[in-house]
Design an enzyme around this catalytic site. Structure first.
Site, PDB file in Angstrom:
ATOM      1  N   LYS A  10      34.761 -63.720 119.807  1.00 55.97           N
ATOM      2  CA  LYS A  10      34.213 -62.603 120.586  1.00 55.97           C
ATOM      3  C   LYS A  10      32.875 -62.085 120.023  1.00 55.97           C
ATOM      4  CE  LYS A  10      38.643 -60.997 122.495  1.00 55.97           C
ATOM      5  NZ  LYS A  10      39.554 -59.823 122.621  1.00 55.97           N
ATOM      6  N   TYR A  50      39.340 -61.583 132.611  1.00 59.57           N
ATOM      7  CA  TYR A  50      40.324 -60.554 132.256  1.00 59.57           C
ATOM      8  C   TYR A  50      40.906 -59.867 133.495  1.00 59.57           C
ATOM      9  CZ  TYR A  50      39.485 -60.805 127.206  1.00 59.57           C
ATOM     10  OH  TYR A  50      39.435 -61.194 125.887  1.00 59.57           O
ATOM     11  N   ASN A 113      38.224 -57.003 118.580  1.00 60.70           N
ATOM     12  CA  ASN A 113      39.230 -57.614 117.706  1.00 60.70           C
ATOM     13  C   ASN A 113      38.994 -59.094 117.429  1.00 60.70           C
ATOM     14  OD1 ASN A 113      39.890 -58.542 120.205  1.00 60.70           O
ATOM     15  ND2 ASN A 113      41.955 -57.703 120.262  1.00 60.70           N
ATOM     16  N   HIS A 116      39.904 -64.132 120.986  1.00 54.04           N
ATOM     17  CA  HIS A 116      40.873 -64.253 122.091  1.00 54.04           C
ATOM     18  C   HIS A 116      41.709 -65.506 121.887  1.00 54.04           C
ATOM     19  CE1 HIS A 116      42.542 -64.631 126.149  1.00 54.04           C
ATOM     20  NE2 HIS A 116      42.233 -65.921 126.057  1.00 54.04           N
ATOM     21  N   GLU A 127      42.387 -70.959 131.579  1.00 52.07           N
ATOM     22  CA  GLU A 127      41.235 -70.470 130.804  1.00 52.07           C
ATOM     23  C   GLU A 127      40.324 -71.612 130.369  1.00 52.07           C
ATOM     24  OE1 GLU A 127      43.657 -66.511 129.246  1.00 52.07           O
ATOM     25  OE2 GLU A 127      43.096 -68.041 127.778  1.00 52.07           O
TER      26      GLU A 127
HETATM   27  P1  IDP Z   1      45.478 -59.996 123.394  1.00 51.05           P
HETATM   28  O1  IDP Z   1      43.988 -60.305 123.284  1.00 51.05           O
HETATM   29  O2  IDP Z   1      46.110 -59.788 122.060  1.00 51.05           O
HETATM   30  O3  IDP Z   1      46.217 -61.010 124.249  1.00 51.05           O
HETATM   31  P2  IDP Z   1      45.613 -58.190 125.685  1.00 51.05           P
HETATM   32  O4  IDP Z   1      46.668 -57.148 125.870  1.00 51.05           O
HETATM   33  O5  IDP Z   1      45.684 -59.418 126.542  1.00 51.05           O
HETATM   34  O6  IDP Z   1      45.592 -58.575 124.134  1.00 51.05           O
HETATM   35  O7  IDP Z   1      44.229 -57.461 125.908  1.00 51.05           O
HETATM   36  C1  IDP Z   1      43.032 -58.216 126.111  1.00 51.05           C
HETATM   37  C2  IDP Z   1      41.933 -57.590 125.277  1.00 51.05           C
HETATM   38  O8  IDP Z   1      41.651 -56.277 125.778  1.00 51.05           O
HETATM   39  C3  IDP Z   1      42.258 -57.365 123.804  1.00 51.05           C
HETATM   40  O9  IDP Z   1      42.100 -58.523 123.008  1.00 51.05           O
HETATM   41  C4  IDP Z   1      41.274 -56.279 123.438  1.00 51.05           C
HETATM   42  O10 IDP Z   1      39.956 -56.791 123.244  1.00 51.05           O
HETATM   43  C5  IDP Z   1      41.302 -55.410 124.695  1.00 51.05           C
HETATM   44  N1  IDP Z   1      42.311 -54.354 124.615  1.00 51.05           N
HETATM   45  C6  IDP Z   1      43.668 -54.482 124.707  1.00 51.05           C
HETATM   46  N2  IDP Z   1      44.292 -53.298 124.597  1.00 51.05           N
HETATM   47  C7  IDP Z   1      43.308 -52.388 124.440  1.00 51.05           C
HETATM   48  C8  IDP Z   1      43.313 -50.951 124.283  1.00 51.05           C
HETATM   49  O11 IDP Z   1      44.366 -50.285 124.265  1.00 51.05           O
HETATM   50  N3  IDP Z   1      42.085 -50.341 124.129  1.00 51.05           N
HETATM   51  C9  IDP Z   1      40.917 -51.053 124.159  1.00 51.05           C
HETATM   52  N4  IDP Z   1      40.862 -52.388 124.320  1.00 51.05           N
HETATM   53  C10 IDP Z   1      42.040 -53.046 124.453  1.00 51.05           C
HETATM   54 MG    MG Z   2      45.988 -61.439 126.272  1.00 57.80          MG
END
Ligand code: IDP
Ligand code: MG
Length: 138
Positions: A10, A50, A113, A116, A127
């Site tokens: 990312k 997304y 974070n 992905h 994807e």
């Molecule tokens: P994942 O990447 O661990 O699968 P997902 O729930 O699919 O998590 O969420 C996609 C992305 O959206 C996350 O990697 C993160 O960058 C962002 N995200 C998820 N939850 C939050 C939140 O509560 N606040 C802000 N960004 C979030």
């Molecule tokens: Mg996810």
């Protein structure tokens, strides 16, 4: 039998110069890189990628973040590729991720974070095809 998953290194990782370190960890974990592209996501691409999160309150911020700089998209191969990548990535929130995981070591926040990873074989396929033609996977 090896199978496939999909990752995005990312924008925060690329900005901080962590791309090589993260790819190195993935290789150390036995992933082979089948295809790799540096791309600048358009808003339309980020929204499409997304789309499942479209109704979530964090969606606009997530799209801003994912379009804030270039990313690396990669198709990976390994046995148990999807669950193993999820394991080495760690929890979505770096603060809650296990020690030694990529998100623990390189993530800044629950949004920024670092990486992905696909959450199912079915989504890995979708994807990968979002970014790669089959002929580009070697
Ligand atoms: P994942 O990447 O661990 O699968 P997902 O729930 O699919 O998590 O969420 C996609 C992305 O959206 C996350 O990697 C993160 O960058 C962002 N995200 C998820 N939850 C939050 C939140 O509560 N606040 C802000 N960004 C979030
Ligand atoms: Mg996810």
């Amino acid at each position: 039998m090896p199978n496939r998953t999909f990752t995005i290194i990312k924008p925060d990782s690329v900005r901080k110069g962590n791309f090589g370190k993260i790819i190195s960890r993935l290789e150390d974990e036995g992933f082979r890189v089948l295809g790799l592209k540096k791309v600048s996501l358009s808003r339309t691409q980020a929204e499409g990628f997304y789309a499942v999160h479209r109704e979530r309150p964090f969606f606009p911020g997530l799209v801003d973040y994912m379009t804030s700089g270039p990313v690396y998209a990669a198709a990976l191969e390994r046995s148990e590729a999807v669950p193993h990548l999820r394991k080495v990535m760690g929890a979505t929130d770096p603060a809650k991720a296990d020690a030694g995981t990529i998100r623990k070591d390189f993530g800044e926040s629950i949004e920024q974070n670092a990486i992905h990873g696909s959450d199912s074989d079915e989504n890995a396929k979708i994807e990968i095809s979002f970014f790669f033609a089959e002929s580009e996977l070697l």
